[in-house]
Design a protein around this motif. Structure first.
Motif, PDB file in Angstrom:
ATOM      1  N   SER A  72       0.799  -1.191   0.025  1.00 11.27           N
ATOM      2  CA  SER A  72      -0.126  -0.228  -0.001  1.00 11.27           C
ATOM      3  C   SER A  72       0.888   1.305   0.236  1.00 11.27           C
ATOM      4  CB  SER A  72      -0.960   0.107   1.262  1.00 11.27           C
ATOM      5  OG  SER A  72      -0.288   0.216   2.487  1.00 11.27           O
ATOM      6  N   VAL A  73       0.423   2.347  -0.510  1.00 13.21           N
ATOM      7  CA  VAL A  73       1.132   3.856  -0.425  1.00 13.21           C
ATOM      8  C   VAL A  73      -0.026   4.619   0.087  1.00 13.21           C
ATOM      9  CG1 VAL A  73       2.279   5.470  -1.825  1.00 13.21           C
ATOM     10  CG2 VAL A  73       2.525   2.921  -2.319  1.00 13.21           C
ATOM     11  N   THR A  74       0.140   5.549   0.934  1.00 12.35           N
ATOM     12  CA  THR A  74      -0.840   6.510   1.286  1.00 12.35           C
ATOM     13  C   THR A  74      -0.165   7.911   1.476  1.00 12.35           C
ATOM     14  OG1 THR A  74      -1.444   4.810   2.815  1.00 12.35           O
ATOM     15  CG2 THR A  74      -2.215   7.101   3.524  1.00 12.35           C
ATOM     16  N   ASP A  75      -0.839   8.612   0.925  1.00 13.70           N
ATOM     17  CA  ASP A  75      -0.368  10.353   1.084  1.00 13.70           C
ATOM     18  C   ASP A  75      -1.441  10.890   2.161  1.00 13.70           C
ATOM     19  OD1 ASP A  75      -0.605  13.085   0.717  1.00 13.70           O
ATOM     20  OD2 ASP A  75       0.184  12.741  -1.160  1.00 13.70           O
ATOM     21  N   HIS A  76      -0.901  11.356   3.297  1.00 13.17           N
ATOM     22  CA  HIS A  76      -1.659  11.603   4.295  1.00 13.17           C
ATOM     23  C   HIS A  76      -2.092  13.063   4.304  1.00 13.17           C
ATOM     24  CE1 HIS A  76      -0.589   7.966   6.514  1.00 13.17           C
ATOM     25  NE2 HIS A  76       0.811   8.021   6.025  1.00 13.17           N
ATOM     26  N   LEU A  77      -1.738  14.065   3.243  1.00 15.50           N
ATOM     27  CA  LEU A  77      -2.210  15.260   3.033  1.00 15.50           C
ATOM     28  C   LEU A  77      -3.083  15.397   1.956  1.00 15.50           C
ATOM     29  CD1 LEU A  77       1.349  17.056   3.245  1.00 15.50           C
ATOM     30  CD2 LEU A  77      -0.363  16.582   5.110  1.00 15.50           C
ATOM     31  N   THR A  78      -3.265  14.321   1.126  1.00 19.12           N
ATOM     32  CA  THR A  78      -4.555  14.650   0.104  1.00 19.12           C
ATOM     33  C   THR A  78      -5.370  13.200   0.375  1.00 19.12           C
ATOM     34  OG1 THR A  78      -3.240  12.923  -1.503  1.00 19.12           O
ATOM     35  CG2 THR A  78      -2.643  15.244  -1.680  1.00 19.12           C
TER      36      THR A  78
END
Length: 333
Positions: A72-78
């Motif tokens: 998994s990959v997560t962008d915590h701002l978008t």
């Protein structure tokens, strides 16, 4: 945060519980029922807060040994999030040569040893290409690194390397970021009878696990699970100087809140957690953002939540920040 080398800590005489784990051997495959290598890292700087998970599990199946891979990959701002789960045969896809362990599964790969590890992987337009170099101390979970989890897993070996210098690139939905941050390696292997029903592995039970790495060098591994009707919750800690502690704490699941309901599986997962360890003057608030970070598994019985999360709080009277992975496995709520 100043960190001494991993090998320096390995050579440091312990005055606590002797380690069951022989680290130089335990990194490599153990031919156990379940052999697990779990990598999770994050980069938080220059207006970017992005994280990844790459988890390899070599395990029994009705058709022989397989490698199950979660990514998994997560962008915590978008709030962007992608995840993938695959299963392939283990034959010829996990091996050791010249001291280098190679695990490969479809487009995912880990190659290295305890001095340096390279991770690569791609799912659709998201990928990682990272180099990890261990720093700091090892957590021997439970004190010795050997303890039971849930009712069916009596023989469980578990160590964590919570601080690994991470450099390289993480790409999410086609947008690439050069990263320099921290990665956590969690290593477990377990021997137990893994049953199957209709080709699906029977899940051994429900648990919550939190892997917390703070910027001041305090790292905490927390388990919360039932055995024979009794709930067990304990924290294994390592501090910046390499000293360790294991302590019983109040159940973290009782006060977990902000339930997220998966639109794909219908499972319910808490996303906001509070950790209090008054004996060490630790009070932490943990929030998964985005909340929807479920791994929909190839095996229906093995859907799980892997919530990459921000941590804020206080340790010994000082404000601190950090990062946490929330793992919720088995039937929840």
């Amino acid at each position: 945060m100043k960190q001494t080398t991993l090998l320096n800590h390995l050579n440091r005489p312990t005055q606590g519980v002797p380690s069951y784990v022989k680290l130089e051997e335990a990194f490599y495959p153990q031919n156990a029922t379940v052999d697990s290598w779990f990598y999770t890292g994050n980069h938080k700087a220059d207006g970017i807060y992005i994280s990844f998970l790459l988890h390899f599990i070599e395990m029994d199946s009705e058709n022989g040994r397989v490698i199950k891979t979660c990514f998994s990959v997560t962008d915590h701002l978008t709030g962007e999030y992608v995840a993938n789960d695959t299963v392939i045969t283990a034959k010829d896809n996990i091996f050791t040569q010249d001291g280098q362990l190679t695990i490969q599964s479809d487009t995912y790969k880990a190659v290295g040893n305890l001095n340096e590890i390279r991770l690569t992987g791609q799912f659709e337009q998201s990928s990682i290409d990272l180099v990890l170099k261990p720093q700091g101390a090892v957590i021997n979970n439970g004190g010795s690194g050997y303890y039971p989890i849930v009712m069916n897993i009596k023989e469980n070996t578990h160590f964590s390397i919570p601080y690994m210098a991470m450099t390289g690139n993480i790409t999410l939905n086609g947008k690439s970021h050069a990263v320099s941050g921290n990665c956590w390696l969690d290593r477990q292997y377990q021997d137990f009878t893994l049953g199957f029903t209709g080709g699906e592995p029977v899940h051994p039970g429900a648990w919550a696990w939190l892997g917390i790495a703070m910027e001041d060098g305090t790292a905490i591994s927390i388990w919360d699970y039932p055995i024979d009707g009794i709930n067990y919750t304990f924290a294994s800690l390592v501090f910046a100087n390499g000293r360790q502690a294991v302590i019983e704490i109040d159940s973290i699941t009782k006060n977990a809140k902000e339930i997220w309901v998966s639109p794909q599986t219908g499972r319910r997962y808490p996303t906001h957690w509070v950790v209090n360890i008054p004996e060490f003057d630790i009070a932490l608030d943990i929030n998964a953002n985005p909340k929807g970070q479920e791994i929909v598994a190839s095996y229906e019985t093995m859907h799980k939540y892997e919530g990459s999360s921000a941590v804020v709080g206080v340790i010994k009277g000082k404000a601190v920040e950090g990062h946490c992975m929330i793992e919720l496995s088995g039937p929840w709520l």
